[in-house]
Write a protein that holds these residues in place. Sequence first.
Motif, PDB file in Angstrom:
ATOM      1  N   MET A   1       0.210  25.037  12.347  1.00  0.00           N
ATOM      2  CA  MET A   1       0.705  23.783  11.790  1.00  0.00           C
ATOM      3  C   MET A   1      -0.127  23.455  10.547  1.00  0.00           C
ATOM      4  O   MET A   1      -1.347  23.418  10.603  1.00  0.00           O
ATOM      5  CB  MET A   1       0.576  22.680  12.847  1.00  0.00           C
ATOM      6  N   THR A   2       0.539  23.213   9.432  1.00  0.00           N
ATOM      7  CA  THR A   2      -0.175  22.888   8.201  1.00  0.00           C
ATOM      8  C   THR A   2      -0.732  21.465   8.286  1.00  0.00           C
ATOM      9  O   THR A   2      -0.303  20.663   9.136  1.00  0.00           O
ATOM     10  CB  THR A   2       0.756  22.982   6.970  1.00  0.00           C
ATOM     11  N   GLU A   3      -1.641  21.164   7.387  1.00  0.00           N
ATOM     12  CA  GLU A   3      -2.212  19.818   7.356  1.00  0.00           C
ATOM     13  C   GLU A   3      -1.125  18.782   7.116  1.00  0.00           C
ATOM     14  O   GLU A   3      -1.109  17.729   7.761  1.00  0.00           O
ATOM     15  CB  GLU A   3      -3.293  19.728   6.274  1.00  0.00           C
ATOM     16  N   ALA A   4      -0.200  19.060   6.208  1.00  0.00           N
ATOM     17  CA  ALA A   4       0.886  18.118   5.904  1.00  0.00           C
ATOM     18  C   ALA A   4       1.764  17.883   7.132  1.00  0.00           C
ATOM     19  O   ALA A   4       2.158  16.745   7.413  1.00  0.00           O
ATOM     20  CB  ALA A   4       1.717  18.638   4.732  1.00  0.00           C
ATOM     21  N   ASP A   5       2.074  18.966   7.862  1.00  0.00           N
ATOM     22  CA  ASP A   5       2.882  18.825   9.078  1.00  0.00           C
ATOM     23  C   ASP A   5       2.143  17.999  10.116  1.00  0.00           C
ATOM     24  O   ASP A   5       2.739  17.156  10.793  1.00  0.00           O
ATOM     25  CB  ASP A   5       3.212  20.200   9.678  1.00  0.00           C
ATOM     26  N   LEU A   6       0.847  18.254  10.251  1.00  0.00           N
ATOM     27  CA  LEU A   6       0.027  17.533  11.222  1.00  0.00           C
ATOM     28  C   LEU A   6      -0.038  16.039  10.878  1.00  0.00           C
ATOM     29  O   LEU A   6       0.116  15.190  11.755  1.00  0.00           O
ATOM     30  CB  LEU A   6      -1.376  18.140  11.259  1.00  0.00           C
ATOM     31  N   ILE A   7      -0.222  15.732   9.610  1.00  0.00           N
ATOM     32  CA  ILE A   7      -0.276  14.333   9.172  1.00  0.00           C
ATOM     33  C   ILE A   7       1.068  13.644   9.433  1.00  0.00           C
ATOM     34  O   ILE A   7       1.109  12.528   9.952  1.00  0.00           O
ATOM     35  CB  ILE A   7      -0.668  14.245   7.679  1.00  0.00           C
ATOM     36  N   ALA A   8       2.159  14.339   9.103  1.00  0.00           N
ATOM     37  CA  ALA A   8       3.497  13.765   9.328  1.00  0.00           C
ATOM     38  C   ALA A   8       3.730  13.505  10.815  1.00  0.00           C
ATOM     39  O   ALA A   8       4.260  12.454  11.192  1.00  0.00           O
ATOM     40  CB  ALA A   8       4.572  14.694   8.765  1.00  0.00           C
ATOM     41  N   ALA A   9       3.306  14.429  11.665  1.00  0.00           N
ATOM     42  CA  ALA A   9       3.470  14.244  13.116  1.00  0.00           C
ATOM     43  C   ALA A   9       2.621  13.071  13.599  1.00  0.00           C
ATOM     44  O   ALA A   9       3.061  12.293  14.456  1.00  0.00           O
ATOM     45  CB  ALA A   9       3.093  15.533  13.847  1.00  0.00           C
ATOM     46  N   CYS A  10       1.436  12.934  13.068  1.00  0.00           N
ATOM     47  CA  CYS A  10       0.576  11.794  13.435  1.00  0.00           C
ATOM     48  C   CYS A  10       1.194  10.483  12.966  1.00  0.00           C
ATOM     49  O   CYS A  10       1.128   9.474  13.671  1.00  0.00           O
ATOM     50  CB  CYS A  10      -0.823  11.964  12.857  1.00  0.00           C
ATOM     51  N   GLN A  11       1.783  10.495  11.776  1.00  0.00           N
ATOM     52  CA  GLN A  11       2.433   9.278  11.268  1.00  0.00           C
ATOM     53  C   GLN A  11       3.610   8.878  12.144  1.00  0.00           C
ATOM     54  O   GLN A  11       3.944   7.707  12.231  1.00  0.00           O
ATOM     55  CB  GLN A  11       2.874   9.488   9.806  1.00  0.00           C
ATOM     56  N   ARG A  12       4.213   9.844  12.818  1.00  0.00           N
ATOM     57  CA  ARG A  12       5.307   9.543  13.749  1.00  0.00           C
ATOM     58  C   ARG A  12       4.763   9.118  15.116  1.00  0.00           C
ATOM     59  O   ARG A  12       5.531   8.758  16.002  1.00  0.00           O
ATOM     60  CB  ARG A  12       6.221  10.767  13.920  1.00  0.00           C
ATOM     61  N   GLY A  13       3.441   9.179  15.272  1.00  0.00           N
ATOM     62  CA  GLY A  13       2.818   8.731  16.514  1.00  0.00           C
ATOM     63  C   GLY A  13       2.794   9.760  17.626  1.00  0.00           C
ATOM     64  O   GLY A  13       2.681   9.401  18.797  1.00  0.00           O
ATOM     65  N   GLU A  14       2.878  11.032  17.295  1.00  0.00           N
ATOM     66  CA  GLU A  14       2.881  12.087  18.308  1.00  0.00           C
ATOM     67  C   GLU A  14       1.467  12.304  18.852  1.00  0.00           C
ATOM     68  O   GLU A  14       0.576  12.722  18.105  1.00  0.00           O
ATOM     69  CB  GLU A  14       3.442  13.386  17.730  1.00  0.00           C
ATOM     70  N   PRO A  15       1.247  12.054  20.138  1.00  0.00           N
ATOM     71  CA  PRO A  15      -0.094  12.175  20.723  1.00  0.00           C
ATOM     72  C   PRO A  15      -0.710  13.572  20.593  1.00  0.00           C
ATOM     73  O   PRO A  15      -1.913  13.705  20.352  1.00  0.00           O
ATOM     74  CB  PRO A  15       0.109  11.817  22.196  1.00  0.00           C
ATOM     75  N   ARG A  16       0.087  14.620  20.752  1.00  0.00           N
ATOM     76  CA  ARG A  16      -0.441  15.988  20.632  1.00  0.00           C
ATOM     77  C   ARG A  16      -1.009  16.229  19.236  1.00  0.00           C
ATOM     78  O   ARG A  16      -2.077  16.810  19.069  1.00  0.00           O
ATOM     79  CB  ARG A  16       0.669  16.995  20.951  1.00  0.00           C
ATOM     80  N   ALA A  17      -0.306  15.769  18.225  1.00  0.00           N
ATOM     81  CA  ALA A  17      -0.761  15.924  16.840  1.00  0.00           C
ATOM     82  C   ALA A  17      -2.018  15.092  16.595  1.00  0.00           C
ATOM     83  O   ALA A  17      -2.940  15.539  15.909  1.00  0.00           O
ATOM     84  CB  ALA A  17       0.351  15.517  15.876  1.00  0.00           C
ATOM     85  N   GLN A  18      -2.058  13.900  17.155  1.00  0.00           N
ATOM     86  CA  GLN A  18      -3.246  13.056  17.010  1.00  0.00           C
ATOM     87  C   GLN A  18      -4.468  13.728  17.620  1.00  0.00           C
ATOM     88  O   GLN A  18      -5.550  13.730  17.038  1.00  0.00           O
ATOM     89  CB  GLN A  18      -3.009  11.687  17.633  1.00  0.00           C
ATOM     90  N   ARG A  19      -4.291  14.324  18.799  1.00  0.00           N
ATOM     91  CA  ARG A  19      -5.399  15.016  19.456  1.00  0.00           C
ATOM     92  C   ARG A  19      -5.865  16.200  18.603  1.00  0.00           C
ATOM     93  O   ARG A  19      -7.051  16.425  18.411  1.00  0.00           O
ATOM     94  CB  ARG A  19      -5.006  15.479  20.853  1.00  0.00           C
ATOM     95  N   LEU A  20      -4.917  16.960  18.081  1.00  0.00           N
ATOM     96  CA  LEU A  20      -5.236  18.118  17.259  1.00  0.00           C
ATOM     97  C   LEU A  20      -5.979  17.703  15.981  1.00  0.00           C
ATOM     98  O   LEU A  20      -6.976  18.329  15.593  1.00  0.00           O
ATOM     99  CB  LEU A  20      -3.960  18.891  16.913  1.00  0.00           C
TER     100      LEU A  20
END
Length: 180
Positions: A1-20
Motif C-alpha cells: 500500500m502506497t503512502e497516498a493510499d494509506l493516507i486516503a484510507a485513514c481519511q475514510r476512517g479505516e481502522p486497519r489503515a490507521q493501525r498500519l
Amino acid sequence: MTEADLIAACQRGEPRAQRLLYERLAGLMLTVCRRYLRRREDAEEALLLGFAQMFRALPTYRGEGSFEGWVRRIMVNRALMELRRREPLTLSFDDFAQPENLASTPATADTQLQADDLLALLAELPAGYRTVFNLYALEGYGHQEIAELLGISEGTSKSQLSKARALLQRRVGQAAAVAY
C-alpha cells in the motif's frame, strides 16, 4: 500500500489503515517526543495524544510537502505542550554566569559518541536549552519560529542555542575524557 493510499484510507476512517500508519511512524515519532521530554512515559503519552490529534487533523492534510514532516510538526507541538505541562520551560542562565565559562573542548574524531549517548546528554540539558537546541538543530526551525512557538524573543532563542551548544561540547569533552 502506497503512502497516498494509506493516507486516503485513514481519511475514510479505516481502522486497519490507521493501525498500519501508526506502526510505520510510531518509532520515529517517539524519538521526536523523547528529545523534548525526559521521561519515556511522558514521551509515550505525547506520542499517543499526537497521533489522536493527527488522525483528527488528517482531513486537512492537502498532500503538499512531506507527510512525515507534517506529522513531525504535530508531534513537536504536542511534545512542547506536554513539556510546558510537566516541566517548567525556564531559560537557564546559571551555567554561564561568566563569559569564560563559554570556553569549550574542541571536538575531535576520537570524541565521537554513540547516538544514545548524545541523546542522554541532550536529556540532561535544562529544559530551555534542550527545547531550543532540538527545535533549531534537529527540527530545522529558525529563531523567529522558535521565538513564536515558545513566546520568547529571537535573541533569547539565539542565546539559548549558543549556550546549549557550549554546554554540550563541554559535556562531550568530559564524556570522552572519562571513556579514555
